[in-house]
Design a protein around this motif. Sequence first.
Motif, PDB file in Angstrom:
ATOM      1  N   ASP A  17       0.813  -1.217   0.000  1.00 55.29           N
ATOM      2  CA  ASP A  17       0.000   0.000   0.000  1.00 55.29           C
ATOM      3  C   ASP A  17       0.852   1.275   0.000  1.00 55.29           C
ATOM      4  O   ASP A  17       0.305   2.375   0.041  1.00 55.29           O
ATOM      5  CB  ASP A  17      -0.912   0.013   1.232  1.00 55.29           C
ATOM      6  N   VAL A  18       2.163   1.118  -0.055  1.00 55.64           N
ATOM      7  CA  VAL A  18       3.069   2.270  -0.011  1.00 55.64           C
ATOM      8  C   VAL A  18       3.445   2.682  -1.426  1.00 55.64           C
ATOM      9  O   VAL A  18       3.797   1.839  -2.260  1.00 55.64           O
ATOM     10  CB  VAL A  18       4.344   1.939   0.789  1.00 55.64           C
ATOM     11  N   ARG A  19       3.373   3.970  -1.727  1.00 58.31           N
ATOM     12  CA  ARG A  19       3.733   4.505  -3.032  1.00 58.31           C
ATOM     13  C   ARG A  19       4.943   5.408  -2.901  1.00 58.31           C
ATOM     14  O   ARG A  19       5.016   6.238  -1.997  1.00 58.31           O
ATOM     15  CB  ARG A  19       2.549   5.265  -3.645  1.00 58.31           C
ATOM     16  N   ARG A  20       5.876   5.269  -3.840  1.00 58.81           N
ATOM     17  CA  ARG A  20       7.066   6.120  -3.846  1.00 58.81           C
ATOM     18  C   ARG A  20       7.639   6.161  -5.250  1.00 58.81           C
ATOM     19  O   ARG A  20       7.142   5.504  -6.159  1.00 58.81           O
ATOM     20  CB  ARG A  20       8.112   5.602  -2.852  1.00 58.81           C
ATOM     21  N   GLN A  21       8.708   6.938  -5.434  1.00 57.89           N
ATOM     22  CA  GLN A  21       9.375   7.033  -6.722  1.00 57.89           C
ATOM     23  C   GLN A  21      10.812   6.546  -6.572  1.00 57.89           C
ATOM     24  O   GLN A  21      11.477   6.835  -5.572  1.00 57.89           O
ATOM     25  CB  GLN A  21       9.356   8.471  -7.242  1.00 57.89           C
ATOM     26  N   ILE A  22      11.290   5.832  -7.586  1.00 61.74           N
ATOM     27  CA  ILE A  22      12.647   5.290  -7.555  1.00 61.74           C
ATOM     28  C   ILE A  22      13.283   5.442  -8.934  1.00 61.74           C
ATOM     29  O   ILE A  22      12.618   5.755  -9.917  1.00 61.74           O
ATOM     30  CB  ILE A  22      12.654   3.798  -7.136  1.00 61.74           C
ATOM     31  N   GLY A  23      14.609   5.198  -8.992  1.00 62.73           N
ATOM     32  CA  GLY A  23      15.331   5.226 -10.258  1.00 62.73           C
ATOM     33  C   GLY A  23      15.389   3.850 -10.896  1.00 62.73           C
ATOM     34  O   GLY A  23      14.978   2.841 -10.306  1.00 62.73           O
ATOM     35  N   LEU A  24      15.937   3.780 -12.099  1.00 62.53           N
ATOM     36  CA  LEU A  24      15.984   2.518 -12.825  1.00 62.53           C
ATOM     37  C   LEU A  24      16.853   1.473 -12.132  1.00 62.53           C
ATOM     38  O   LEU A  24      16.511   0.288 -12.104  1.00 62.53           O
ATOM     39  CB  LEU A  24      16.502   2.757 -14.248  1.00 62.53           C
ATOM     40  N   GLU A  33      10.224  -7.126  -5.230  1.00 62.24           N
ATOM     41  CA  GLU A  33       9.534  -6.606  -4.048  1.00 62.24           C
ATOM     42  C   GLU A  33       8.474  -5.561  -4.406  1.00 62.24           C
ATOM     43  O   GLU A  33       7.659  -5.193  -3.561  1.00 62.24           O
ATOM     44  CB  GLU A  33      10.554  -5.974  -3.084  1.00 62.24           C
ATOM     45  N   LEU A  34       8.505  -5.075  -5.641  1.00 68.96           N
ATOM     46  CA  LEU A  34       7.588  -4.022  -6.077  1.00 68.96           C
ATOM     47  C   LEU A  34       6.289  -4.637  -6.577  1.00 68.96           C
ATOM     48  O   LEU A  34       6.299  -5.493  -7.458  1.00 68.96           O
ATOM     49  CB  LEU A  34       8.220  -3.178  -7.183  1.00 68.96           C
ATOM     50  N   THR A  35       5.175  -4.187  -6.043  1.00 71.43           N
ATOM     51  CA  THR A  35       3.882  -4.719  -6.468  1.00 71.43           C
ATOM     52  C   THR A  35       3.556  -4.319  -7.886  1.00 71.43           C
ATOM     53  O   THR A  35       3.078  -5.133  -8.686  1.00 71.43           O
ATOM     54  CB  THR A  35       2.760  -4.234  -5.524  1.00 71.43           C
ATOM     55  N   ASP A  36       3.809  -3.054  -8.226  1.00 77.81           N
ATOM     56  CA  ASP A  36       3.456  -2.587  -9.569  1.00 77.81           C
ATOM     57  C   ASP A  36       4.132  -1.249  -9.834  1.00 77.81           C
ATOM     58  O   ASP A  36       4.651  -0.594  -8.927  1.00 77.81           O
ATOM     59  CB  ASP A  36       1.933  -2.443  -9.688  1.00 77.81           C
ATOM     60  N   ILE A  37       4.110  -0.863 -11.113  1.00 71.14           N
ATOM     61  CA  ILE A  37       4.518   0.479 -11.537  1.00 71.14           C
ATOM     62  C   ILE A  37       3.244   1.252 -11.833  1.00 71.14           C
ATOM     63  O   ILE A  37       2.385   0.785 -12.577  1.00 71.14           O
ATOM     64  CB  ILE A  37       5.419   0.420 -12.780  1.00 71.14           C
ATOM     65  N   GLU A  38       3.118   2.426 -11.267  1.00 69.10           N
ATOM     66  CA  GLU A  38       1.889   3.209 -11.420  1.00 69.10           C
ATOM     67  C   GLU A  38       2.199   4.501 -12.164  1.00 69.10           C
ATOM     68  O   GLU A  38       2.114   5.597 -11.623  1.00 69.10           O
ATOM     69  CB  GLU A  38       1.258   3.478 -10.057  1.00 69.10           C
TER      70      GLU A  38
END
Length: 517
Positions: A17-24, A33-38
């Motif tokens: 349920d946590v949303r954040r931004q990351i680099g490639l 570990e990432l549920t999805d890209i939004e």
Amino acid sequence: MTYDLLTRDWVPVRIGDVRRQIGLRELFEHAHELTDIEAAPPPGASGLWRVLTVIAARITGLDDMSLSAKAWGERQEAVLEAGYFDSDEADKYFARHAGRFDLFDTDRPWLQDPRLREQCPSSSGVNKLVMFRSAGNNQVWFDHATTLQVRPISANEAVFHLLTQLYYGPSGQCTPRTVGATRGGNSKAGPLRRTISFHPLGRNVFESLVAGIPPAYRYNTGGVDLAPWETDELPNPLGVPPRPSGLGGVLCGRFQHAVLLESSDDGESVADAWITWAWRDREFPAEDPYLVYQQNKEGGFYARQADAGRALWRDFDALILEDAGDDHRRRPAVLVTVEDLRGLLLPVLRVRAFGFDQDGQTRDKEWTTAVTPALLALANETQVARAVSEMRQTAEKTERHLRWALRDVWIAINDPSNGDGRPQRKDISEGPWPAQGSARYWPRAERIFWQRVRERRFDRAADAFLHLALEVYDEVTDSASARPRIKRAVELKRGLIFAARGSRTATGKASKVKERA
């Protein structure tokens, strides 16, 4: 100024349920570990998934065109069983292309052409880059930015608008560009313009990417398998476009536009942009592995176009069945491959669609996104898949008869003939009722469709859609007057809906499928 896409936080992801931004770099290190890209807008997300797929294929070795179908499938299974991307291989890949992922690099900005500053007499502007902004004499769409009030956009947003332009950009007039003695002011459409693409969706980003890698051996056309950031030199705009080959060429090597972004003083925003033609010569044709192709009257195949008014379930049979429907639709190549993942991933895989409803030139109508249930395993049950296709066709045929009935009854009650014989007036339109009927019919038809697919219950599906159409007909015509003349017309035209039962689709033949299933 620099904006390194490997380390800067720009890709929107969700972890539970946590949303954040990351680099490639972090994305590939923690993809499992990432549920999805939004990502948004959907056309930009569609382009991003293609870029990420090329990188994933490089890291895993699934880009090897020399592998046989069996060897390639075995490698894909081995990668999935490992459960994550090899961080050492990812580091090696990014080290080989160090500096090529900088959005504002002076010599090789990512997916851009730095020569446009000198080759174009003027810039195109940020409003031209952002498709939903007003540019020139176009009408305002989502915001009130105008040529008199240009607002910069953040660099992380600009990446997705860059991808949208490269994949879905318009044909026709553009910012002029002069290369040598050649000057041109028009471009060809982007490779995905007007299309809807379908991508496998797993339980995490790692599964989605690996399942979404199309088999490289299908794309060995003899050309060079390189994505734009992997080439040593910038392309010659007056030369012959490279023949799309391998995953890099097919997924990221068919752009028809050249774009350049200019950073703001602090390097955090895009303050200006150039958008123009990339090639003068005709490009080589290629089929995208995420598109549905359907047959035309001459026997050739073309990519199915996006339609904002068409729900995803109406294309579901084209995702699980080859040669689906009367237009002989071909499944996306990537979904043919995932059938072999029976014991690994197939039972949990869904499909996500990204569509952009556009015309061939400059008109952008609406973009859409949707996700199917995890029912791709039906592709391994041919008879059931055919029953699903027949049920979809029955639903569409019933809706057509509903529209005809609503159109005819509207004309009848507004014509002196009252529907008895030929209309006496020629100036009566079909009226608002057909559109109202469709708006009520399709959402409820979708619920019937998915319920029956999950239950494997295909018998008497035609009756279910017929009853729905009759309900909708009554709801729409209920607003008509109670005068006998109008009631007579309503009852007479109701019979047009029953003509939809003339087909055996989803009744006799499909009921036998249920028994065998």
